[in-house]
Design a protein around this motif. Structure first.
Motif, PDB file in Angstrom:
ATOM      1  N   GLU A   1      54.701  47.928  73.683  1.00 19.76           N
ATOM      2  CA  GLU A   1      55.047  48.570  74.842  1.00 19.76           C
ATOM      3  C   GLU A   1      53.709  48.787  75.663  1.00 19.76           C
ATOM      4  OE1 GLU A   1      57.080  52.011  73.329  1.00 19.76           O
ATOM      5  OE2 GLU A   1      59.044  50.964  73.559  1.00 19.76           O
ATOM      6  N   GLY A   2      53.902  49.469  77.002  1.00 17.84           N
ATOM      7  CA  GLY A   2      52.779  49.692  77.612  1.00 17.84           C
ATOM      8  C   GLY A   2      52.328  51.122  77.187  1.00 17.84           C
ATOM      9  N   GLY A   3      51.288  51.549  77.341  1.00 21.50           N
ATOM     10  CA  GLY A   3      50.952  53.235  76.739  1.00 21.50           C
ATOM     11  C   GLY A   3      50.122  53.054  75.468  1.00 21.50           C
ATOM     12  N   GLY A   4      49.921  54.069  75.025  1.00 28.73           N
ATOM     13  CA  GLY A   4      49.250  54.371  73.873  1.00 28.73           C
ATOM     14  C   GLY A   4      47.584  54.764  74.159  1.00 28.73           C
ATOM     15  N   CYS A   5      46.580  54.836  73.346  1.00 28.85           N
ATOM     16  CA  CYS A   5      45.335  55.378  73.611  1.00 28.85           C
ATOM     17  C   CYS A   5      44.418  54.125  74.322  1.00 28.85           C
ATOM     18  CB  CYS A   5      44.632  55.852  72.453  1.00 28.85           C
ATOM     19  SG  CYS A   5      45.429  56.293  71.052  1.00 28.85           S
ATOM     20  N   SER A   6      44.749  52.945  73.903  1.00 30.27           N
ATOM     21  CA  SER A   6      44.153  51.779  74.273  1.00 30.27           C
ATOM     22  C   SER A   6      44.769  50.659  75.368  1.00 30.27           C
ATOM     23  CB  SER A   6      43.736  51.179  73.197  1.00 30.27           C
ATOM     24  OG  SER A   6      42.773  51.760  72.307  1.00 30.27           O
ATOM     25  N   GLY A   7      45.888  50.961  75.740  1.00 33.01           N
ATOM     26  CA  GLY A   7      46.751  50.499  76.981  1.00 33.01           C
ATOM     27  C   GLY A   7      48.045  49.841  76.441  1.00 33.01           C
ATOM     28  N   PHE A   8      48.205  49.349  75.066  1.00 36.22           N
ATOM     29  CA  PHE A   8      49.430  48.880  74.451  1.00 36.22           C
ATOM     30  C   PHE A   8      49.541  49.396  73.273  1.00 36.22           C
ATOM     31  CE2 PHE A   8      47.982  45.490  77.411  1.00 36.22           C
ATOM     32  CZ  PHE A   8      49.095  45.103  77.950  1.00 36.22           C
ATOM     33  N   SER A   9      50.985  49.637  72.812  1.00 34.67           N
ATOM     34  CA  SER A   9      51.153  50.096  71.342  1.00 34.67           C
ATOM     35  C   SER A   9      52.360  49.252  70.854  1.00 34.67           C
ATOM     36  CB  SER A   9      51.386  51.608  71.615  1.00 34.67           C
ATOM     37  OG  SER A   9      52.758  51.830  72.326  1.00 34.67           O
ATOM     38  N   TYR A  10      52.288  49.309  69.595  1.00 38.16           N
ATOM     39  CA  TYR A  10      53.457  48.511  68.781  1.00 38.16           C
ATOM     40  C   TYR A  10      54.431  49.635  68.525  1.00 38.16           C
ATOM     41  CZ  TYR A  10      49.618  45.054  67.901  1.00 38.16           C
ATOM     42  OH  TYR A  10      48.622  44.273  67.989  1.00 38.16           O
ATOM     43  N   LYS A  11      55.745  49.184  68.553  1.00 37.98           N
ATOM     44  CA  LYS A  11      56.549  49.666  68.197  1.00 37.98           C
ATOM     45  C   LYS A  11      57.738  49.179  66.897  1.00 37.98           C
ATOM     46  CE  LYS A  11      60.791  52.231  70.402  1.00 37.98           C
ATOM     47  NZ  LYS A  11      61.842  52.250  71.260  1.00 37.98           N
ATOM     48  N   PHE A  12      58.139  49.926  66.163  1.00 37.71           N
ATOM     49  CA  PHE A  12      58.746  49.287  64.956  1.00 37.71           C
ATOM     50  C   PHE A  12      60.231  50.114  64.780  1.00 37.71           C
ATOM     51  CE2 PHE A  12      54.231  49.398  63.891  1.00 37.71           C
ATOM     52  CZ  PHE A  12      54.284  48.024  63.464  1.00 37.71           C
ATOM     53  N   ASP A  13      61.219  49.343  65.036  1.00 38.65           N
ATOM     54  CA  ASP A  13      62.470  50.032  64.941  1.00 38.65           C
ATOM     55  C   ASP A  13      63.417  48.885  63.905  1.00 38.65           C
ATOM     56  OD1 ASP A  13      62.698  52.030  66.947  1.00 38.65           O
ATOM     57  OD2 ASP A  13      62.076  50.290  68.296  1.00 38.65           O
ATOM     58  N   LEU A  14      64.238  49.504  63.261  1.00 36.15           N
ATOM     59  CA  LEU A  14      65.176  49.027  62.347  1.00 36.15           C
ATOM     60  C   LEU A  14      66.593  48.252  63.329  1.00 36.15           C
ATOM     61  CD1 LEU A  14      65.551  51.192  59.305  1.00 36.15           C
ATOM     62  CD2 LEU A  14      64.627  48.882  59.560  1.00 36.15           C
ATOM     63  N   ASP A  15      67.086  47.084  63.262  1.00 37.66           N
ATOM     64  CA  ASP A  15      67.858  46.439  64.376  1.00 37.66           C
ATOM     65  C   ASP A  15      69.177  45.892  63.407  1.00 37.66           C
ATOM     66  OD1 ASP A  15      69.175  45.155  66.373  1.00 37.66           O
ATOM     67  OD2 ASP A  15      67.128  44.899  67.326  1.00 37.66           O
ATOM     68  N   LYS A  16      70.241  45.657  64.259  1.00 39.44           N
ATOM     69  CA  LYS A  16      71.319  45.080  63.419  1.00 39.44           C
ATOM     70  C   LYS A  16      71.130  43.516  63.328  1.00 39.44           C
ATOM     71  CE  LYS A  16      74.518  48.620  64.746  1.00 39.44           C
ATOM     72  NZ  LYS A  16      75.612  49.032  65.878  1.00 39.44           N
ATOM     73  N   GLY A  17      70.389  43.025  64.146  1.00 39.93           N
ATOM     74  CA  GLY A  17      70.448  41.685  64.359  1.00 39.93           C
ATOM     75  C   GLY A  17      69.697  41.131  65.801  1.00 39.93           C
TER      76      GLY A  17
END
Length: 110
Positions: A34-50
């Motif tokens: 995703e855009g954002g975070g202290c350096s420009g981009f950030s990782y996002k971790f989510d659990l998903d159904k599939g």
């Protein structure tokens, strides 16, 4: 689009399988950029159904990781790892495309 793929370390696969096993309606870990975070981009971790129809699906030792095509552009050639040390436990992305990152470990720039 890059032909390089994202890999999953043995430690990450083991931890993802443990987490998903305790979640009845989830079957995979979704990693996105995703855009954002202290350096420009950030990782996002989510659990998903599939997976969605256009997701890249990475499997290892019973663990599944889902990455959308836009995130893959920024993550091509990366390794998803799981680190357990004195600072705590976390998923870390070893991204050869990142030219800078910050101390939080989830923010980067390309």
């Amino acid at each position: 689009m890059s032909t390089q793929t994202v890999t999953l370390s043995e430690a990450a696969a083991k931890r993802i399988a443990q987490i998903v096993a305790s979640e009845a309606d989830k079957s995979a870990l979704r990693v996105s950029v995703e855009g954002g975070g202290c350096s420009g981009f950030s990782y996002k971790f989510d659990l998903d159904k599939g997976p969605q129809s256009d997701d890249i699906v990475i499997s290892r030792n019973g663990a599944t990781v889902l990455i959308d095509p836009m995130s893959l552009i920024y993550m091509a050639g990366s390794e998803i790892d799981f680190v357990d040390n004195l600072l705590g436990q976390s998923f870390q992305i070893n991204n050869p495309n990142a030219v800078a990152s910050c101390g939080c470990g989830t923010s980067f720039s390309v």
